[in-house]
Design a protein around this motif. Structure first.
Motif, PDB file in Angstrom:
ATOM      1  N   TRP A  51     -14.671   1.992  15.402  1.00 53.02           N
ATOM      2  CA  TRP A  51     -13.752   2.852  16.181  1.00 53.02           C
ATOM      3  C   TRP A  51     -13.222   2.146  17.424  1.00 53.02           C
ATOM      4  O   TRP A  51     -12.081   2.364  17.829  1.00 53.02           O
ATOM      5  CB  TRP A  51     -14.418   4.185  16.554  1.00 53.02           C
ATOM      6  CG  TRP A  51     -15.542   4.068  17.538  1.00 53.02           C
ATOM      7  CD1 TRP A  51     -16.868   3.962  17.261  1.00 53.02           C
ATOM      8  CD2 TRP A  51     -15.442   4.027  18.971  1.00 53.02           C
ATOM      9  NE1 TRP A  51     -17.603   3.849  18.420  1.00 53.02           N
ATOM     10  CE2 TRP A  51     -16.748   3.888  19.490  1.00 53.02           C
ATOM     11  CE3 TRP A  51     -14.381   4.088  19.870  1.00 53.02           C
ATOM     12  CZ2 TRP A  51     -17.028   3.822  20.849  1.00 53.02           C
ATOM     13  CZ3 TRP A  51     -14.658   4.016  21.231  1.00 53.02           C
ATOM     14  CH2 TRP A  51     -15.952   3.886  21.710  1.00 53.02           C
ATOM     15  N   THR A  52     -14.071   1.285  18.045  1.00 57.02           N
ATOM     16  CA  THR A  52     -13.612   0.603  19.266  1.00 57.02           C
ATOM     17  C   THR A  52     -12.499  -0.389  18.944  1.00 57.02           C
ATOM     18  O   THR A  52     -11.460  -0.423  19.598  1.00 57.02           O
ATOM     19  CB  THR A  52     -14.762  -0.153  19.969  1.00 57.02           C
ATOM     20  OG1 THR A  52     -15.306  -1.132  19.083  1.00 57.02           O
ATOM     21  CG2 THR A  52     -15.845   0.780  20.417  1.00 57.02           C
ATOM     22  N   TYR A  95     -10.519  -6.725   7.937  1.00 58.97           N
ATOM     23  CA  TYR A  95      -9.620  -7.562   7.126  1.00 58.97           C
ATOM     24  C   TYR A  95      -8.367  -6.780   6.738  1.00 58.97           C
ATOM     25  O   TYR A  95      -7.271  -7.335   6.686  1.00 58.97           O
ATOM     26  CB  TYR A  95     -10.345  -8.076   5.878  1.00 58.97           C
ATOM     27  CG  TYR A  95     -11.265  -9.234   6.175  1.00 58.97           C
ATOM     28  CD1 TYR A  95     -10.772 -10.533   6.259  1.00 58.97           C
ATOM     29  CD2 TYR A  95     -12.625  -9.035   6.395  1.00 58.97           C
ATOM     30  CE1 TYR A  95     -11.611 -11.609   6.541  1.00 58.97           C
ATOM     31  CE2 TYR A  95     -13.479 -10.096   6.683  1.00 58.97           C
ATOM     32  CZ  TYR A  95     -12.958 -11.379   6.761  1.00 58.97           C
ATOM     33  OH  TYR A  95     -13.791 -12.439   7.060  1.00 58.97           O
ATOM     34  N   ARG A  96      -8.533  -5.469   6.489  1.00 53.61           N
ATOM     35  CA  ARG A  96      -7.355  -4.644   6.175  1.00 53.61           C
ATOM     36  C   ARG A  96      -6.421  -4.589   7.376  1.00 53.61           C
ATOM     37  O   ARG A  96      -5.198  -4.730   7.243  1.00 53.61           O
ATOM     38  CB  ARG A  96      -7.770  -3.221   5.784  1.00 53.61           C
ATOM     39  CG  ARG A  96      -6.582  -2.338   5.374  1.00 53.61           C
ATOM     40  CD  ARG A  96      -6.919  -0.866   5.443  1.00 53.61           C
ATOM     41  NE  ARG A  96      -7.125  -0.401   6.795  1.00 53.61           N
ATOM     42  CZ  ARG A  96      -6.151  -0.117   7.652  1.00 53.61           C
ATOM     43  NH1 ARG A  96      -4.885  -0.258   7.316  1.00 53.61           N
ATOM     44  NH2 ARG A  96      -6.432   0.325   8.873  1.00 53.61           N
ATOM     45  N   MET A  97      -7.000  -4.401   8.558  1.00 45.57           N
ATOM     46  CA  MET A  97      -6.195  -4.341   9.778  1.00 45.57           C
ATOM     47  C   MET A  97      -5.485  -5.673  10.019  1.00 45.57           C
ATOM     48  O   MET A  97      -4.301  -5.709  10.367  1.00 45.57           O
ATOM     49  CB  MET A  97      -7.091  -3.986  10.969  1.00 45.57           C
ATOM     50  CG  MET A  97      -7.568  -2.539  10.948  1.00 45.57           C
ATOM     51  SD  MET A  97      -9.115  -2.264  11.868  1.00 45.57           S
ATOM     52  CE  MET A  97      -8.633  -2.652  13.525  1.00 45.57           C
ATOM     53  N   LYS A  98      -6.198  -6.771   9.827  1.00 43.34           N
ATOM     54  CA  LYS A  98      -5.593  -8.091  10.007  1.00 43.34           C
ATOM     55  C   LYS A  98      -4.464  -8.291   8.984  1.00 43.34           C
ATOM     56  O   LYS A  98      -3.408  -8.839   9.314  1.00 43.34           O
ATOM     57  CB  LYS A  98      -6.646  -9.192   9.869  1.00 43.34           C
ATOM     58  CG  LYS A  98      -6.083 -10.599  10.111  1.00 43.34           C
ATOM     59  CD  LYS A  98      -7.178 -11.652  10.148  1.00 43.34           C
ATOM     60  CE  LYS A  98      -6.604 -13.040  10.341  1.00 43.34           C
ATOM     61  NZ  LYS A  98      -5.876 -13.548   9.188  1.00 43.34           N
ATOM     62  N   GLY A  99      -4.703  -7.840   7.759  1.00 42.91           N
ATOM     63  CA  GLY A  99      -3.663  -7.943   6.730  1.00 42.91           C
ATOM     64  C   GLY A  99      -2.382  -7.230   7.143  1.00 42.91           C
ATOM     65  O   GLY A  99      -1.276  -7.752   6.955  1.00 42.91           O
ATOM     66  N   ASN A 100      -2.531  -6.042   7.740  1.00 40.37           N
ATOM     67  CA  ASN A 100      -1.361  -5.296   8.222  1.00 40.37           C
ATOM     68  C   ASN A 100      -0.574  -6.093   9.261  1.00 40.37           C
ATOM     69  O   ASN A 100       0.661  -6.119   9.241  1.00 40.37           O
ATOM     70  CB  ASN A 100      -1.796  -3.968   8.848  1.00 40.37           C
ATOM     71  CG  ASN A 100      -2.151  -2.925   7.821  1.00 40.37           C
ATOM     72  OD1 ASN A 100      -1.951  -3.126   6.623  1.00 40.37           O
ATOM     73  ND2 ASN A 100      -2.685  -1.803   8.256  1.00 40.37           N
ATOM     74  N   LEU A 101      -1.311  -6.738  10.161  1.00 39.17           N
ATOM     75  CA  LEU A 101      -0.665  -7.502  11.234  1.00 39.17           C
ATOM     76  C   LEU A 101       0.009  -8.760  10.692  1.00 39.17           C
ATOM     77  O   LEU A 101       1.118  -9.110  11.113  1.00 39.17           O
ATOM     78  CB  LEU A 101      -1.695  -7.863  12.306  1.00 39.17           C
ATOM     79  CG  LEU A 101      -2.269  -6.680  13.079  1.00 39.17           C
ATOM     80  CD1 LEU A 101      -3.498  -7.094  13.872  1.00 39.17           C
ATOM     81  CD2 LEU A 101      -1.229  -6.075  14.009  1.00 39.17           C
ATOM     82  N   GLU A 102      -0.649  -9.433   9.761  1.00 43.87           N
ATOM     83  CA  GLU A 102      -0.056 -10.631   9.151  1.00 43.87           C
ATOM     84  C   GLU A 102       1.201 -10.248   8.373  1.00 43.87           C
ATOM     85  O   GLU A 102       2.205 -10.962   8.395  1.00 43.87           O
ATOM     86  CB  GLU A 102      -1.071 -11.323   8.232  1.00 43.87           C
ATOM     87  CG  GLU A 102      -2.327 -11.824   8.920  1.00 43.87           C
ATOM     88  CD  GLU A 102      -2.107 -13.033   9.832  1.00 43.87           C
ATOM     89  OE1 GLU A 102      -0.949 -13.469  10.018  1.00 43.87           O
ATOM     90  OE2 GLU A 102      -3.109 -13.547  10.368  1.00 43.87           O
ATOM     91  N   LEU A 108      -8.367  -0.150  19.989  1.00 44.63           N
ATOM     92  CA  LEU A 108      -7.640  -1.227  20.684  1.00 44.63           C
ATOM     93  C   LEU A 108      -6.506  -1.760  19.827  1.00 44.63           C
ATOM     94  O   LEU A 108      -5.404  -2.039  20.316  1.00 44.63           O
ATOM     95  CB  LEU A 108      -8.608  -2.369  21.025  1.00 44.63           C
ATOM     96  CG  LEU A 108      -9.544  -2.133  22.207  1.00 44.63           C
ATOM     97  CD1 LEU A 108     -10.588  -3.238  22.279  1.00 44.63           C
ATOM     98  CD2 LEU A 108      -8.763  -2.056  23.521  1.00 44.63           C
ATOM     99  N   TYR A 109      -6.791  -1.900  18.543  1.00 40.07           N
ATOM    100  CA  TYR A 109      -5.792  -2.388  17.583  1.00 40.07           C
ATOM    101  C   TYR A 109      -4.579  -1.464  17.568  1.00 40.07           C
ATOM    102  O   TYR A 109      -3.437  -1.902  17.714  1.00 40.07           O
ATOM    103  CB  TYR A 109      -6.453  -2.479  16.208  1.00 40.07           C
ATOM    104  CG  TYR A 109      -5.523  -2.494  15.017  1.00 40.07           C
ATOM    105  CD1 TYR A 109      -4.980  -3.688  14.544  1.00 40.07           C
ATOM    106  CD2 TYR A 109      -5.221  -1.316  14.334  1.00 40.07           C
ATOM    107  CE1 TYR A 109      -4.158  -3.704  13.433  1.00 40.07           C
ATOM    108  CE2 TYR A 109      -4.403  -1.331  13.229  1.00 40.07           C
ATOM    109  CZ  TYR A 109      -3.874  -2.519  12.779  1.00 40.07           C
ATOM    110  OH  TYR A 109      -3.052  -2.523  11.673  1.00 40.07           O
ATOM    111  N   TYR A 110      -4.828  -0.161  17.380  1.00 38.57           N
ATOM    112  CA  TYR A 110      -3.713   0.789  17.274  1.00 38.57           C
ATOM    113  C   TYR A 110      -2.938   0.907  18.585  1.00 38.57           C
ATOM    114  O   TYR A 110      -1.718   1.053  18.580  1.00 38.57           O
ATOM    115  CB  TYR A 110      -4.207   2.170  16.815  1.00 38.57           C
ATOM    116  CG  TYR A 110      -4.523   2.208  15.343  1.00 38.57           C
ATOM    117  CD1 TYR A 110      -3.538   1.932  14.390  1.00 38.57           C
ATOM    118  CD2 TYR A 110      -5.809   2.498  14.885  1.00 38.57           C
ATOM    119  CE1 TYR A 110      -3.836   1.951  13.031  1.00 38.57           C
ATOM    120  CE2 TYR A 110      -6.104   2.521  13.532  1.00 38.57           C
ATOM    121  CZ  TYR A 110      -5.111   2.242  12.612  1.00 38.57           C
ATOM    122  OH  TYR A 110      -5.403   2.254  11.275  1.00 38.57           O
TER     123      TYR A 110
END
Length: 204
Positions: free
Chosen positions: A41-42, A77-84, A46-48
């Protein structure tokens, strides 16, 4: 009873948000992410925050740091994939989504992420094709567009099946976006029987 420190950080962050002190809330989140990188969650918060404010590189740094310190959390890894994907680093994004699925085969959004990479490329290709004046080149471009949409199809089907299993087939709880995209892909690719079946599922 012992105090759960991650819960304390979460409570403080939410309290600062409630009174409108975003900076203090962010500071608490950063401390929490630093101390407890396995607390999803932390890192997500921060990501969102950074992603919604257009700070893609900062969001990427946060997720990369979390991956480096934990190593095996599928959601990161899913979050990083979204950013990439957002930065059009498509091959890296696909590898990230694939790793997320390897770590958590029930993560439907990772399969959908892979489908989206191909889908969005197909949309871009389709837009460019509209500017081609030569008829032969135009038809070839349209074939390439169709092939790219075809690449996205199995991943959205996989996302839908994972989502279906996760929700025990309860269409009320299932992700309608997957269904709507699938219906559109079936229509575009001329798979009429599956398009009709998906349409029934959406409208039941």
């Amino acid at each position: 009873a012992s105090i759960n420190m991650p819960d304390v950080y979460q409570f403080l962050s939410q309290e600062y948000q409630t009174i409108g002190d975003t900076l203090a809330s962010l500071e608490i989140l950063q401390q929490a992410a630093s101390r407890f990188p396995e607390q999803i969650w932390t890192v997500q918060s921060l990501y969102y925050y950074n992603f919604s404010h257009g700070n893609v590189q900062e969001a990427l740094n946060i997720v990369k740091d979390a991956i480096a310190r934990t190593g095996n959390i599928a959601e990161y890894y899913r979050m990083k994939g979204n950013l990439e994907e957002e930065s059009k680093n498509y091959e890296v994004a696909l590898a990230d989504f694939d790793k997320a699925l390897e770590l958590d085969p029930k993560l439907a959004d990772a399969a959908a992420g892979m489908g989206r990479v191909y889908y969005n490329q197909a949309v871009e290709m389709n837009d460019k094709a509209a500017d081609i004046l030569d008829n032969k080149a135009y038809n070839k471009a349209l074939q390439d567009v169709k092939a790219m949409f075809s690449k996205s199809l199995p991943f959205f089907e996989q996302a839908h099946e994972i989502d279906k299993a996760n929700n025990n087939g309860d269409t009320e709880k299932m992700n309608r976006q997957y269904m709507i995209i699938l219906r559109g892909l079936y229509h575009r690719l001329g798979i009429t029987d599956k398009e009709e079946a998906m349409d029934k599922l959406i409208n039941q």
